[in-house]
Design a protein around this motif. Structure first.
Motif, PDB file in Angstrom:
ATOM      1  N   ILE A  20       0.824  -1.215   0.000  1.00 24.66           N
ATOM      2  CA  ILE A  20       0.000   0.000   0.000  1.00 24.66           C
ATOM      3  C   ILE A  20       0.855   1.260   0.000  1.00 24.66           C
ATOM      4  O   ILE A  20       0.353   2.367   0.184  1.00 24.66           O
ATOM      5  CB  ILE A  20      -0.954   0.013   1.212  1.00 24.66           C
ATOM      6  N   GLY A  21       2.107   1.112  -0.178  1.00 25.55           N
ATOM      7  CA  GLY A  21       2.983   2.270  -0.295  1.00 25.55           C
ATOM      8  C   GLY A  21       3.165   3.039   0.995  1.00 25.55           C
ATOM      9  O   GLY A  21       3.345   4.262   0.970  1.00 25.55           O
ATOM     10  N   TYR A  22       3.108   2.367   2.133  1.00 30.36           N
ATOM     11  CA  TYR A  22       3.266   3.059   3.418  1.00 30.36           C
ATOM     12  C   TYR A  22       4.672   3.617   3.545  1.00 30.36           C
ATOM     13  O   TYR A  22       5.647   2.939   3.256  1.00 30.36           O
ATOM     14  CB  TYR A  22       2.989   2.084   4.566  1.00 30.36           C
ATOM     15  N   ARG A  23       4.738   4.852   3.985  1.00 27.75           N
ATOM     16  CA  ARG A  23       6.029   5.504   4.197  1.00 27.75           C
ATOM     17  C   ARG A  23       6.053   6.111   5.590  1.00 27.75           C
ATOM     18  O   ARG A  23       5.053   6.643   6.061  1.00 27.75           O
ATOM     19  CB  ARG A  23       6.265   6.603   3.160  1.00 27.75           C
ATOM     20  N   GLY A  24       7.161   6.018   6.232  1.00 24.97           N
ATOM     21  CA  GLY A  24       7.321   6.603   7.555  1.00 24.97           C
ATOM     22  C   GLY A  24       7.304   8.116   7.501  1.00 24.97           C
ATOM     23  O   GLY A  24       7.581   8.726   6.455  1.00 24.97           O
ATOM     24  N   TYR A  25       6.945   8.747   8.637  1.00 23.84           N
ATOM     25  CA  TYR A  25       6.884  10.210   8.719  1.00 23.84           C
ATOM     26  C   TYR A  25       8.241  10.743   9.141  1.00 23.84           C
ATOM     27  O   TYR A  25       8.774  10.378  10.188  1.00 23.84           O
ATOM     28  CB  TYR A  25       5.811  10.628   9.726  1.00 23.84           C
ATOM     29  N   ASP A  26       8.807  11.605   8.275  1.00 23.77           N
ATOM     30  CA  ASP A  26      10.121  12.183   8.554  1.00 23.77           C
ATOM     31  C   ASP A  26      10.052  13.682   8.855  1.00 23.77           C
ATOM     32  O   ASP A  26      11.080  14.349   8.951  1.00 23.77           O
ATOM     33  CB  ASP A  26      11.058  11.964   7.348  1.00 23.77           C
ATOM     34  N   GLY A  27       8.822  14.223   8.996  1.00 13.91           N
ATOM     35  CA  GLY A  27       8.666  15.657   9.207  1.00 13.91           C
ATOM     36  C   GLY A  27       8.908  16.057  10.651  1.00 13.91           C
ATOM     37  O   GLY A  27       9.290  15.240  11.496  1.00 13.91           O
TER      38      GLY A  27
END
Length: 302
Positions: A20-27
């Motif tokens: 599902i294209g999950y990406r971690g939050y880097d903000g």
């Protein structure tokens, strides 16, 4: 040429792997302060139905209009008749309009906390970088701010009208400031009491009825006892009886220290010593309300 088939999956095995294209939050991590401000802002807007359905806006906006309308009428009369003083002092306006204020607290205190309790969303708040103290502070501050807007707006209308009627600037500014101090104290006291009562039950209807009862029944009992004391020439007891109702507590504080005249039967103002007792009781109720809310949400958040 034989065609190869993929191996058959075991019967009943519905396992699937989906990308599902999950990406971690880097903000940036905004932390507790941002979460607290957001909760305060959202709760304050909700106290006037902003960001909610049209139905939710009707009652708070109607009560706001009811609070401001008499002030506007008094200003119009003062300007038209070229009066030298407003017909109602700044410090007395909220006391006169106490029924409207109590109804607002009864309607909005449960709205602020009952839904979170009813739908069990409080633990979700605490799963984020926000703690019990942050939640309680945001809710307390938002309702107190909403009440200050409700009670302070008509005073502002009166102040502007007094200046338009060319009443003394320095005198009116002093009286207006005293009125703001009075309604600020009232807002903190009523917000604390309303939230404590509303946080006891997730049922909004029960919360509304309980808040109305606590705001009105003690006032009726206190004024009745004060009237009896006045008739029996026991005027010295009148200020002490006033300690047992939220609105008479505020009336006693402003009568002792803000130049107001008491609305108690007989118009007996508290002495300086009694005024100190009034202030201590009000501060104790505000601090106690905050402490009870904190204790309540430490249990709810588990």
């Amino acid at each position: 040429m034989a065609v190869e088939h993929p191996p058959a999956m075991p019967a009943g095995d519905q396992t699937r792997i989906h990308d599902i294209g999950y990406r971690g939050y880097d903000g940036p991590r905004l932390g507790r302060a941002y979460a607290r401000r957001s909760l305060y802002s959202q709760s304050l807007r909700g106290a006037y139905g902003l960001g909610r359905s049209v139905k939710s806006k009707v009652l708070p906006m109607l009560l706001f209009a009811v609070m401001c309308l008499p002030a506007a009428i008094m200003v119009a009369v003062a300007v038209f008749t070229k009066a030298h003083e407003l017909p109602v002092p700044y410090t007395r306006y909220a006391i006169i309009m106490q029924a409207v204020i109590s109804l607002y607290v009864a309607s909005q205190a449960p709205q602020a906390v009952s839904r979170d309790l009813r739908f069990k969303t409080v633990p979700l708040y605490f799963s984020r970088p926000i703690e019990t103290a942050d939640y309680v502070l945001a809710k307390f501050a938002s309702l107190a701010s909403a009440l200050f807007i409700l009670t302070g707006a008509p005073l502002l209308v009166m102040y502007v009208g007094a200046l338009l009627a060319k009443m003394g600037f320095a005198h009116q500014t002093e009286l207006f400031t005293q009125g703001l101090v009075s309604v600020a104290l009232l807002s903190l006291l009523f917000a604390g009491i309303g939230l404590v009562i509303a946080a006891v039950t997730p049922r909004r209807g029960f919360g509304i009825a309980a808040v109305i009862a606590v705001m009105t029944i003690p006032y009726g009992a206190v004024t009745t006892l004060q009237a009896i004391a006045h008739v029996q020439d026991e005027s010295s007891a009148i200020p002490w009886i006033g300690l047992f109702s939220p609105i008479t507590l505020v009336d006693g504080v402003q009568s002792a220290f803000l130049g107001a005249t008491s609305r108690s039967p007989g118009g007996v103002d508290p002495s300086a010593g009694q005024g100190v007792v009034y202030v201590l009781v009000v501060l104790a109720l505000i601090a106690g309300s905050y402490g009870l809310l904190t204790r309540r949400y430490k249990k709810v958040g588990l």
